[in-house]
Write a protein that holds these residues in place. Structure first.
Motif, PDB file in Angstrom:
ATOM      1  N   HIS A 199       0.793  -0.958  -0.050  1.00  0.00           N
ATOM      2  CA  HIS A 199       0.010   0.107  -0.001  1.00  0.00           C
ATOM      3  C   HIS A 199       0.908   1.192  -0.015  1.00  0.00           C
ATOM      4  CE1 HIS A 199      -2.854  -2.822   1.971  1.00  0.00           C
ATOM      5  NE2 HIS A 199      -3.397  -2.639   0.640  1.00  0.00           N
ATOM      6  N   GLN A 200       2.119   1.144  -0.389  1.00  0.00           N
ATOM      7  CA  GLN A 200       2.955   2.058  -0.369  1.00  0.00           C
ATOM      8  C   GLN A 200       2.662   2.969  -1.567  1.00  0.00           C
ATOM      9  OE1 GLN A 200       7.353   1.495  -0.964  1.00  0.00           O
ATOM     10  NE2 GLN A 200       7.623   2.945   0.623  1.00  0.00           N
ATOM     11  N   THR A 201       2.638   4.321  -1.547  1.00  0.00           N
ATOM     12  CA  THR A 201       2.380   5.262  -2.857  1.00  0.00           C
ATOM     13  C   THR A 201       3.868   5.745  -3.087  1.00  0.00           C
ATOM     14  OG1 THR A 201       1.782   7.138  -1.665  1.00  0.00           O
ATOM     15  CG2 THR A 201       0.030   5.668  -2.278  1.00  0.00           C
ATOM     16  N   LEU A 202       3.879   6.316  -4.398  1.00  0.00           N
ATOM     17  CA  LEU A 202       5.081   6.950  -4.755  1.00  0.00           C
ATOM     18  C   LEU A 202       5.302   8.523  -3.628  1.00  0.00           C
ATOM     19  CD1 LEU A 202       7.618   7.287  -6.538  1.00  0.00           C
ATOM     20  CD2 LEU A 202       6.173   8.524  -8.198  1.00  0.00           C
ATOM     21  N   ALA A 203       4.217   8.736  -3.340  1.00  0.00           N
ATOM     22  CA  ALA A 203       4.257  10.074  -2.639  1.00  0.00           C
ATOM     23  C   ALA A 203       4.908   9.793  -0.953  1.00  0.00           C
ATOM     24  CB  ALA A 203       3.026  10.723  -2.296  1.00  0.00           C
ATOM     25  N   SER A 204       4.424   8.637  -0.551  1.00  0.00           N
ATOM     26  CA  SER A 204       4.787   8.098   0.658  1.00  0.00           C
ATOM     27  C   SER A 204       6.341   7.667   0.632  1.00  0.00           C
ATOM     28  CB  SER A 204       4.085   6.605   1.022  1.00  0.00           C
ATOM     29  OG  SER A 204       4.541   6.080   2.302  1.00  0.00           O
ATOM     30  N   LEU A 205       6.691   7.174  -0.410  1.00  0.00           N
ATOM     31  CA  LEU A 205       8.149   6.829  -0.528  1.00  0.00           C
ATOM     32  C   LEU A 205       9.005   8.275  -0.670  1.00  0.00           C
ATOM     33  CD1 LEU A 205      10.617   5.013  -1.098  1.00  0.00           C
ATOM     34  CD2 LEU A 205       9.862   5.015  -3.544  1.00  0.00           C
ATOM     35  N   GLU A 206       8.775   9.262  -1.351  1.00  0.00           N
ATOM     36  CA  GLU A 206       9.385  10.352  -1.354  1.00  0.00           C
ATOM     37  C   GLU A 206       9.064  11.333  -0.164  1.00  0.00           C
ATOM     38  OE1 GLU A 206       7.126  12.363  -4.692  1.00  0.00           O
ATOM     39  OE2 GLU A 206       9.009  11.780  -6.095  1.00  0.00           O
ATOM     40  N   ARG A 207       8.283  11.089   0.624  1.00  0.00           N
ATOM     41  CA  ARG A 207       8.235  11.475   2.095  1.00  0.00           C
ATOM     42  C   ARG A 207       9.129  11.001   2.752  1.00  0.00           C
ATOM     43  NH1 ARG A 207       5.312  10.433   6.845  1.00  0.00           N
ATOM     44  NH2 ARG A 207       5.061  12.263   8.129  1.00  0.00           N
ATOM     45  N   ASP A 208       9.452   9.497   2.871  1.00  0.00           N
ATOM     46  CA  ASP A 208      10.364   8.794   3.650  1.00  0.00           C
ATOM     47  C   ASP A 208      11.776   9.095   3.172  1.00  0.00           C
ATOM     48  OD1 ASP A 208       8.653   7.062   5.092  1.00  0.00           O
ATOM     49  OD2 ASP A 208       8.759   5.352   3.770  1.00  0.00           O
ATOM     50  N   LEU A 209      12.045   9.587   1.939  1.00  0.00           N
ATOM     51  CA  LEU A 209      13.291   9.931   1.648  1.00  0.00           C
ATOM     52  C   LEU A 209      13.526  11.289   2.161  1.00  0.00           C
ATOM     53  CD1 LEU A 209      13.244   8.279  -2.070  1.00  0.00           C
ATOM     54  CD2 LEU A 209      14.599   7.467  -0.158  1.00  0.00           C
ATOM     55  N   ARG A 245       5.152  -4.297 -10.854  1.00  0.00           N
ATOM     56  CA  ARG A 245       5.348  -3.320 -11.799  1.00  0.00           C
ATOM     57  C   ARG A 245       5.715  -2.002 -11.323  1.00  0.00           C
ATOM     58  NH1 ARG A 245      -0.623  -4.070 -13.831  1.00  0.00           N
ATOM     59  NH2 ARG A 245      -0.977  -3.762 -11.798  1.00  0.00           N
ATOM     60  N   ARG A 246       5.807  -1.682 -10.241  1.00  0.00           N
ATOM     61  CA  ARG A 246       6.035  -0.407  -9.649  1.00  0.00           C
ATOM     62  C   ARG A 246       7.762  -0.132  -9.409  1.00  0.00           C
ATOM     63  NH1 ARG A 246       2.356   0.978  -4.796  1.00  0.00           N
ATOM     64  NH2 ARG A 246       3.503  -0.929  -3.927  1.00  0.00           N
ATOM     65  N   LEU A 247       8.198  -1.329  -9.334  1.00  0.00           N
ATOM     66  CA  LEU A 247       9.682  -1.475  -8.926  1.00  0.00           C
ATOM     67  C   LEU A 247      10.575  -0.422  -9.752  1.00  0.00           C
ATOM     68  CD1 LEU A 247      10.265  -5.241  -8.402  1.00  0.00           C
ATOM     69  CD2 LEU A 247      10.519  -3.594  -6.695  1.00  0.00           C
ATOM     70  N   ARG A 248      10.584  -0.430 -11.039  1.00  0.00           N
ATOM     71  CA  ARG A 248      11.282   0.480 -11.683  1.00  0.00           C
ATOM     72  C   ARG A 248      11.185   1.877 -11.206  1.00  0.00           C
ATOM     73  NH1 ARG A 248      14.662   0.300 -16.211  1.00  0.00           N
ATOM     74  NH2 ARG A 248      13.989  -2.067 -16.607  1.00  0.00           N
ATOM     75  N   GLN A 249      10.057   2.300 -11.095  1.00  0.00           N
ATOM     76  CA  GLN A 249       9.482   3.786 -10.874  1.00  0.00           C
ATOM     77  C   GLN A 249      10.145   4.187  -9.505  1.00  0.00           C
ATOM     78  OE1 GLN A 249       5.476   4.697 -10.489  1.00  0.00           O
ATOM     79  NE2 GLN A 249       5.726   6.840 -11.024  1.00  0.00           N
ATOM     80  N   PHE A 250       9.791   3.302  -8.534  1.00  0.00           N
ATOM     81  CA  PHE A 250      10.205   3.603  -7.063  1.00  0.00           C
ATOM     82  C   PHE A 250      11.740   3.641  -7.207  1.00  0.00           C
ATOM     83  CE2 PHE A 250       6.473   1.764  -4.359  1.00  0.00           C
ATOM     84  CZ  PHE A 250       5.588   2.748  -5.091  1.00  0.00           C
ATOM     85  N   TYR A 251      12.579   2.537  -7.866  1.00  0.00           N
ATOM     86  CA  TYR A 251      14.142   2.704  -7.562  1.00  0.00           C
ATOM     87  C   TYR A 251      14.646   3.836  -8.429  1.00  0.00           C
ATOM     88  CZ  TYR A 251      18.833   0.814  -8.058  1.00  0.00           C
ATOM     89  OH  TYR A 251      20.197   0.727  -7.860  1.00  0.00           O
ATOM     90  N   GLN A 252      14.033   4.276  -9.566  1.00  0.00           N
ATOM     91  CA  GLN A 252      14.505   5.530  -9.804  1.00  0.00           C
ATOM     92  C   GLN A 252      14.388   6.791  -9.172  1.00  0.00           C
ATOM     93  OE1 GLN A 252      12.589   5.224 -13.836  1.00  0.00           O
ATOM     94  NE2 GLN A 252      14.173   3.843 -14.776  1.00  0.00           N
ATOM     95  N   THR A 253      13.108   6.833  -8.434  1.00  0.00           N
ATOM     96  CA  THR A 253      12.742   7.648  -7.779  1.00  0.00           C
ATOM     97  C   THR A 253      13.713   7.860  -6.514  1.00  0.00           C
ATOM     98  OG1 THR A 253      10.543   7.763  -8.096  1.00  0.00           O
ATOM     99  CG2 THR A 253      11.024   8.862  -6.182  1.00  0.00           C
ATOM    100  N   ILE A 254      14.306   6.634  -5.749  1.00  0.00           N
ATOM    101  CA  ILE A 254      15.105   6.700  -4.984  1.00  0.00           C
ATOM    102  C   ILE A 254      16.389   7.101  -5.241  1.00  0.00           C
ATOM    103  CG2 ILE A 254      16.309   4.961  -3.525  1.00  0.00           C
ATOM    104  CD1 ILE A 254      13.961   3.170  -3.438  1.00  0.00           C
ATOM    105  N   GLY A 255      17.089   6.664  -6.455  1.00  0.00           N
ATOM    106  CA  GLY A 255      18.324   7.180  -6.955  1.00  0.00           C
ATOM    107  C   GLY A 255      18.289   8.823  -7.125  1.00  0.00           C
ATOM    108  N   ARG A 256      17.321   9.195  -7.655  1.00  0.00           N
ATOM    109  CA  ARG A 256      17.239  10.793  -8.110  1.00  0.00           C
ATOM    110  C   ARG A 256      17.071  11.425  -6.555  1.00  0.00           C
ATOM    111  NH1 ARG A 256      13.260  10.396 -10.835  1.00  0.00           N
ATOM    112  NH2 ARG A 256      11.519  11.003  -9.432  1.00  0.00           N
ATOM    113  N   ARG A 257      16.150  10.975  -5.981  1.00  0.00           N
ATOM    114  CA  ARG A 257      16.040  12.038  -4.789  1.00  0.00           C
ATOM    115  C   ARG A 257      17.112  11.893  -4.031  1.00  0.00           C
ATOM    116  NH1 ARG A 257      11.856  15.451  -4.674  1.00  0.00           N
ATOM    117  NH2 ARG A 257      10.014  14.697  -5.617  1.00  0.00           N
TER     118      ARG A 257
END
Length: 443
Positions: A199-209, A245-257
């Motif tokens: 149930h993790q969203t991209l917004a939640s991941l970005e907030r964690d980072l 299917r979300r792995l790539r988007q999440f991983y790229q977001t992690i690297g960029r942030r």
């Protein structure tokens, strides 16, 4: 399915096929294995006890029981002594779990033993947010710990509640404050985060980072959600099923942030401020010894596993053995594939290292793998060897996760042999080990 997910699936399918023989373990006598002929050796110490058993976790862990833990640590120190007597030397030590800090006095005593016997300077310890207390932090620092790794997983209270962690370890805001208070105690303070939770969203991941980058920590390890077959069933009931299917988007977001905040990759899923050192001993150590229940070793191309039964572990140490119960000698080709996997996971393959450890035969056997990495843009070649690209880091993250999934499947099989023992302890955590019975458990 578009081309990118299809390519990911093809590469993972090929990886599974090429590494299918890695975990074909067979029983062995459990004596101290031969010292490695080449390279340095790292020590891994497994502490399986946890205050709370998270549904996503596939590592060998049991409900904390103080009398049982006291006996376990006593046996653990005896096993460590056994390797000292056999002439082993270690370049560093990693205390993992479980939660090693669940018994602080026993842990500190064990750290002191390792330092006195082997003179190690790199000492890593895993912990949870609940144990980030000033007295314990001071004791760990004064005891020689150089890297503390905090299992946070997320700062999102909704996700923490799903994981069953918020009641035991507190919410995200409280955890963040504890980490801020721990900053500066150790040369490296690492935070573990898990991405692609159901149930993790991209917004939640970005907030964690974003929160992580305010804490003063030096390092973050961002793991994709990995679990065992049985763990996946538990996960589905407690949290849901992750969407790959979300792995790539999440991983790229992690690297960029993280790059924007001054953190550079030091492995495919570890990022360190200003590109400092990492502590991925699997990727950097030529060999490693695992002691304790449910630990793995790798020595000169042979994999070893210790017993997953705490009862059997104590019994074996009493009999003068190690905890090792199974082993598998990798074929020359598999040994080279393993080296390629872990070295590339650590961002690069050094040509001089390859020639020193495997000789020119490495390039004759693995020319297809090396060519594929270059043709796909996953690695570049220079005078010194091969260097992983940003695209390659994503694929190596997938491959290492796939490798750990096979290890998790092995853990599942081993835990099945000791299910009654673990269920007894987990349902009556204060019962002495002697009251749980010893009959019939041998693996």
């Amino acid at each position: 399915m578009n081309a990118t997910p299809l390519l990911d699936s093809i590469l993972l399918g090929l990886f599974r096929y090429r590494t299918r023989g890695f975990m074909r373990m067979t029983e062995c006598d459990g004596t101290v294995p031969p010292r490695p002929r080449t390279g340095g050796t790292y020590l891994y110490v497994h502490i399986p006890f946890c205050e709370a058993l998270c549904p996503f976790c596939s590592f060998h862990r049991v409900q904390h029981c103080r009398p049982q833990a006291a006996r376990y640590f006593t046996a653990l120190r005896r096993e460590i002594e056994r390797y000292h007597q056999a002439g082993f030397g270690f370049t560093g030590v990693y205390f993992g779990g479980g939660t090693p800090t669940v018994e602080p006095e026993e842990l500190l005593k064990t750290i002191a033993l390792v330092r006195s016997r082997f003179g190690v300077r790199e000492i890593s310890v895993e912990t949870n947010p609940h144990d980030l207390r000033a007295p314990l932090l001071t004791q760990l620092r004064d005891g020689g710990v150089t890297r503390l790794s905090v299992g946070v997983q997320s700062f999102d209270d909704t996700l923490l509640r799903e994981m069953g962690r918020i009641e035991k370890y507190g919410g995200g805001e409280q955890t963040a404050e504890r980490i801020r208070g721990a900053a500066g105690y150790f040369p490296t303070l690492n935070v573990d985060l898990i991405f692609n939770q159901p149930h993790q969203t991209l917004a939640s991941l970005e907030r964690d980072l974003a929160i992580f980058q305010t804490l003063g920590a030096d390092q973050v390890s961002c793991y994709p959600l990995m679990t065992s077959p049985s763990g996946l069933r538990l996960l589905a009931g407690a949290m849901g099923v992750p969407d790959r299917r979300r792995l790539r988007q999440f991983y790229q977001t992690i690297g960029r942030r993280l790059a924007a905040g001054g953190f550079a990759p030091t492995s495919a899923w570890c990022f360190t401020r200003n590109g400092g050192g990492s502590d991925e001993y699997i990727a950097t150590a030529d060999n490693y010894i695992g002691v304790g229940s449910g630990a793995f070793s790798y020595l000169d191309g042979a994999l070893y596993s210790t017993t997953f039964s705490l009862n059997t572990y104590e019994e074996r140490i009493t009999r003068g053995l190690t905890g090792i119960v199974t082993q598998h000698q990798l074929s020359p080709s598999d040994r080279m594939r393993y080296a390629l996997l872990v070295r590339m996971f650590g961002l690069g393959l050094d040509r001089a290292w390859v020639l020193r450890h495997h000789g020119p035969e490495f390039f004759r056997r693995l020319w297809g793998e090396l060519l594929t990495l270059r043709l796909l843009g996953a690695a570049t070649r220079n005078a010194h060897g091969w260097r992983l690209t940003e695209k390659g880091r994503y694929w190596l993250m997938l491959m290492m996760a796939e490798f750990f999934q096979s290890v998790n499947a092995y853990r599942d099989a081993m835990r099945a042999h000791v299910a009654t023992e673990q269920a007894t302890v987990e349902s009556a955590a204060l019962a002495p080990l002697a009251e749980t019975g010893r009959a019939g458990v041998r693996v």
